[in-house]
Structure formats: C-alpha cells, structure tokens
Design an enzyme around this catalytic site. Structure first.
Site, PDB file in Angstrom:
ATOM      1  N   TYR A 195      -1.401  -0.485  10.621  1.00 52.59           N
ATOM      2  CA  TYR A 195      -1.611  -0.928   9.231  1.00 52.59           C
ATOM      3  C   TYR A 195      -0.443  -0.478   8.357  1.00 52.59           C
ATOM      4  O   TYR A 195       0.126  -1.273   7.596  1.00 52.59           O
ATOM      5  CB  TYR A 195      -2.931  -0.357   8.702  1.00 52.59           C
ATOM      6  CG  TYR A 195      -3.167  -0.649   7.230  1.00 52.59           C
ATOM      7  CD1 TYR A 195      -3.475  -1.932   6.810  1.00 52.59           C
ATOM      8  CD2 TYR A 195      -3.065   0.362   6.268  1.00 52.59           C
ATOM      9  CE1 TYR A 195      -3.680  -2.214   5.460  1.00 52.59           C
ATOM     10  CE2 TYR A 195      -3.268   0.095   4.922  1.00 52.59           C
ATOM     11  CZ  TYR A 195      -3.575  -1.204   4.525  1.00 52.59           C
ATOM     12  OH  TYR A 195      -3.769  -1.472   3.186  1.00 52.59           O
ATOM     13  N   SER A 205       0.876  -1.185   0.000  1.00 53.50           N
ATOM     14  CA  SER A 205       0.000   0.000   0.000  1.00 53.50           C
ATOM     15  C   SER A 205       0.911   1.231   0.000  1.00 53.50           C
ATOM     16  O   SER A 205       2.056   1.154   0.484  1.00 53.50           O
ATOM     17  CB  SER A 205      -0.846   0.001   1.270  1.00 53.50           C
ATOM     18  OG  SER A 205      -1.401   1.277   1.518  1.00 53.50           O
TER      19      SER A 205
HETATM   20  N1  LIG Z   1      -8.908  -0.851  -0.779  1.00 61.83           N
HETATM   21  C1  LIG Z   1      -7.854  -0.053  -0.764  1.00 61.83           C
HETATM   22  O1  LIG Z   1      -7.957   1.182  -0.940  1.00 61.83           O
HETATM   23  C2  LIG Z   1      -6.467  -0.613  -0.568  1.00 61.83           C
HETATM   24  C3  LIG Z   1      -5.389   0.259  -0.710  1.00 61.83           C
HETATM   25  C4  LIG Z   1      -4.092  -0.225  -0.540  1.00 61.83           C
HETATM   26  C5  LIG Z   1      -3.902  -1.563  -0.258  1.00 61.83           C
HETATM   27  N2  LIG Z   1      -4.960  -2.382  -0.105  1.00 61.83           N
HETATM   28  C6  LIG Z   1      -4.691  -3.798   0.213  1.00 61.83           C
HETATM   29  O2  LIG Z   1      -5.322  -4.626  -0.741  1.00 61.83           O
HETATM   30  C7  LIG Z   1      -5.636  -5.886  -0.166  1.00 61.83           C
HETATM   31  C8  LIG Z   1      -7.082  -6.227  -0.463  1.00 61.83           C
HETATM   32  O3  LIG Z   1      -7.902  -5.215   0.081  1.00 61.83           O
HETATM   33  P1  LIG Z   1      -9.383  -4.955  -0.438  1.00 61.83           P
HETATM   34  O4  LIG Z   1      -9.517  -3.511  -0.652  1.00 61.83           O
HETATM   35  O5  LIG Z   1      -9.729  -5.898  -1.509  1.00 61.83           O
HETATM   36  O6  LIG Z   1     -10.184  -5.300   0.904  1.00 61.83           O
HETATM   37  P2  LIG Z   1     -11.489  -6.187   1.154  1.00 61.83           P
HETATM   38  O7  LIG Z   1     -12.470  -5.973   0.081  1.00 61.83           O
HETATM   39  O8  LIG Z   1     -11.868  -5.910   2.579  1.00 61.83           O
HETATM   40  O9  LIG Z   1     -10.932  -7.695   1.049  1.00 61.83           O
HETATM   41  C9  LIG Z   1     -10.049  -8.206   1.993  1.00 61.83           C
HETATM   42  C10 LIG Z   1      -9.828  -9.680   1.716  1.00 61.83           C
HETATM   43  O10 LIG Z   1      -8.943 -10.213   2.705  1.00 61.83           O
HETATM   44  C11 LIG Z   1      -9.503 -11.400   3.228  1.00 61.83           C
HETATM   45  N3  LIG Z   1      -9.124 -11.604   4.619  1.00 61.83           N
HETATM   46  C12 LIG Z   1      -9.165 -10.706   5.635  1.00 61.83           C
HETATM   47  N4  LIG Z   1      -8.858 -11.319   6.791  1.00 61.83           N
HETATM   48  C13 LIG Z   1      -8.610 -12.626   6.490  1.00 61.83           C
HETATM   49  C14 LIG Z   1      -8.271 -13.766   7.274  1.00 61.83           C
HETATM   50  N5  LIG Z   1      -8.143 -13.702   8.607  1.00 61.83           N
HETATM   51  N6  LIG Z   1      -8.103 -14.947   6.644  1.00 61.83           N
HETATM   52  C15 LIG Z   1      -8.262 -15.045   5.304  1.00 61.83           C
HETATM   53  N7  LIG Z   1      -8.589 -14.003   4.513  1.00 61.83           N
HETATM   54  C16 LIG Z   1      -8.775 -12.813   5.116  1.00 61.83           C
HETATM   55  C17 LIG Z   1     -11.002 -11.193   3.107  1.00 61.83           C
HETATM   56  O11 LIG Z   1     -11.671 -12.436   3.054  1.00 61.83           O
HETATM   57  P3  LIG Z   1     -12.654 -13.036   4.191  1.00 61.83           P
HETATM   58  O12 LIG Z   1     -13.226 -11.898   4.966  1.00 61.83           O
HETATM   59  O13 LIG Z   1     -13.634 -13.814   3.403  1.00 61.83           O
HETATM   60  O14 LIG Z   1     -11.749 -13.899   5.003  1.00 61.83           O
HETATM   61  C18 LIG Z   1     -11.104 -10.487   1.777  1.00 61.83           C
HETATM   62  O15 LIG Z   1     -11.151 -11.434   0.739  1.00 61.83           O
HETATM   63  C19 LIG Z   1      -5.308  -5.759   1.326  1.00 61.83           C
HETATM   64  O16 LIG Z   1      -4.052  -6.341   1.584  1.00 61.83           O
HETATM   65  C20 LIG Z   1      -5.244  -4.257   1.554  1.00 61.83           C
HETATM   66  O17 LIG Z   1      -4.394  -3.928   2.620  1.00 61.83           O
HETATM   67  C21 LIG Z   1      -6.247  -1.955  -0.249  1.00 61.83           C
END
Ligand SMILES: NC(=O)c1ccc[n+]([C@@H]2O[C@H](COP(=O)([O-])OP(=O)(O)OC[C@H]3O[C@@H](n4cnc5c(N)ncnc54)[C@H](OP(=O)(O)O)[C@@H]3O)[C@@H](O)[C@H]2O)c1
Length: 257
Positions: A150, A137
């Site tokens: 985070y 990120s």
């Molecule tokens: N959205 C943004 O603006 C943004 C920006 C920078 C980086 N990121 C990074 O991108 C990645 C994906 O984020 P996103 O935006 O797609 O978020 P999201 O929609 O909340 O998805 C998060 C994913 O992580 C999984 N997860 C969370 N805890 C888990 C656990 N204990 N065991 C297994 N799986 C788990 C969730 O699956 P379940 O709940 O089904 O387990 C879900 O599939 C993350 O690493 C985040 O830090 C996001």
C-alpha cells in the site's frame, strides 16, 4: 456540461468530496462499484438541484478508465476537476499478501489512477484549464512494515502527481497530491487493521476535502490535511531513514504492536 468526476465516491472520503462539490453547485460524475450506494447518493444530491451521473465501474479492470472517459464523451461531459480517490489497503507483510489482493491493490491505487489522470489531463490541457486531485497518503513518504505494498502504491501516486503538477502548470491545469494520515472511514476495517492497534486520532473525511480544495485552488503540489499529518511528514525527515520506517510501521497499526 462541465462536471467534477470523483472515483471512490460510494463512501468515505470520496463521498465527502461528492457532498462538498454538490454543495458548491458542481455537476458530478460518481464512479465506484457499489451501484446501490452510488444511486442513493446521486438521488440525495440531485435534490440539491445539481446534475449527478453515476458511472459504475470496477477500476481493477484495465479497460475501466477508458470506459469512464467514453461515458463522459457519450454524455457530452467535459470534466473540469478529477478527484482520484478510489483506493484500498491490505494489512499484511508483503510476502504474505494474497496474490489476487496484491493485483487489486496495484490496479486500483496505481494503474487506474494513472490511466484516468492521463486521459483527463490531456482533455484539460487542450482546454487550458482544469484540476486534478490525487489522493495519496502519508504512508507514501517512506516504507511501512505491515503495509508495504500500500505504501509503495502511494509513493507512486506522490511521485507521478508531482511530475504532473510541474508538467501541466504551463497548460493551465492544477494538480495536487493529498497526503492524509488517519481518517475515520471504513478503510481500516476493509484493510484488516486491528482497531485496537490504532494509536493516533482519526479525523473526519471532511477535513481532507477542505484541505484538498484549498490546496488545489492555490495549486499546491502536496497537501497535508491536518497539523498531525504535517508533523509526521516532517519529523520523518529529521530521523535516520530506518527509524522513520520503523516508526511508520508502529504508528500505522497494521501489525500487532
Ligand atoms: N482512511 C484513511 O485513513 C486514509 C488515509 C490516507 C489515504 N487514504 C486514501 O483515501 C482514499 C479513500 O479512502 P477512504 O478512507 O475513503 O476508504 P473507503 O471508505 O474504503 O472508500 C474507498 C473507495 O474506493 C472505492 N474502490 C475500491 N476499490 C474499487 C474498485 N475496484 N473499483 C472502483 N472503486 C473502488 C470504493 O468503492 P466501491 O467499494 O463501491 O467500489 C470506495 O468508494 C484511498 O485512496 C485511500 O488510500 C485514506
């Protein structure tokens, strides 16, 4: 069978990776906790004539990465691309973060990613080919008040991925860290961000996927998915560090502005 393994595939950016890899005809292993969501996605993607296996795991658990690896061995799957996308955040000053949330955040964002990377990188290096995409990120580039733990976990991802990038190059394995800024998923809501604090525009998850795949193909060490991410990353280097940290806190929207 060769397959692409995606953690965090049940929603958001991970789901977008799954759809894109399925479109390219890759067999898939999908990992997350939400069994029903994974099953529905797998069902939908199988209709595109790709093999999809679901490995439901809670990546908080120290043994989960080993179980994922064993699952692949048991199904005679050789993972050619690993996408470490599972992750979570929590909008809170560091001293106020509930202890169990802090453990969850560190376990999923750092420990599971490191363990999975180590297990599958060894297989790929033995095979002399493969690719690893670690989702970091732009918050990993400096401290972020209101999002400190985070941001620190993402700094870990960045640093580890950069080392792996160099170490695995000579073994034919490509490794990229992807640094998205603000992506339109359920991530902010789950992390307790006030939507009204969001200042910067959100990009769709597909933008991250396209940039990540292009970056991995070229074996880029770091990938910034949007022009805004690139500007934010480089502008942070032009100002004094404390200014960069304050600005990151302001732009993150994690604290009331
Ligand atoms: N959205 C943004 O603006 C943004 C920006 C920078 C980086 N990121 C990074 O991108 C990645 C994906 O984020 P996103 O935006 O797609 O978020 P999201 O929609 O909340 O998805 C998060 C994913 O992580 C999984 N997860 C969370 N805890 C888990 C656990 N204990 N065991 C297994 N799986 C788990 C969730 O699956 P379940 O709940 O089904 O387990 C879900 O599939 C993350 O690493 C985040 O830090 C996001």
């Amino acid at each position: 069978m060769r397959a692409t393994l995606i953690t965090g595939a049940s929603m958001g950016i991970g789901e977008a990776f799954a759809r894109e890899f399925a479109r390219r005809g890759n067999s898939l292993v999908l990992v997350a906790r939400s069994g029903e969501r994974l099953a529905a996605l797998a069902e939908e993607l199988r209709s595109r004539k790709v093999e999809v296996l679901v490995c439901r795991q809670d990546l908080c658990r120290p043994d989960a990465p080993g179980r994922v690896h064993d699952f692949c061995l048991a199904h005679s799957i050789s993972v050619d691309i690993l996408v470490n996308c599972a992750g979570l955040s929590h909008a809170s000053d560091f001293s106020a973060i509930p202890p169990e949330k802090a453990e969850e955040l560190m376990s999923v964002n750092m420990l599971a990613l490191a363990r999975l990377s180590r297990l599958f990188a060894a297989d790929m290096a033995a095979d002399k080919k493969g690719g690893i995409i670690n989702i970091a990120s732009i918050t990993g580039l400096q401290g972020v008040p209101g999002l400190g733990l985070y941001a620190a976990t993402k700094a870990f991802v960045l640093s580890l991925t950069e080392s792996m990038h160099e170490e695995l190059k000579e073994h034919g394995v490509k490794v990229s860290a992807v640094c998205p800024g603000f992506i339109d998923t359920g991530f902010f809501q789950a992390a307790g961000h006030e939507r009204t604090n969001e200042i910067l525009p959100l990009s769709p998850p597909e933008v991250v996927v396209r940039a990540a795949l292009k970056g991995l193909m070229k074996n880029r060490m770091r990938v910034y998915p949007t022009m805004l991410d690139t500007i934010l990353a480089f502008s942070g280097r032009l100002v004094p560090r404390d200014t960069a940290v304050r600005l990151a806190g302001f732009l993150s929207g994690a604290r009331a502005n």
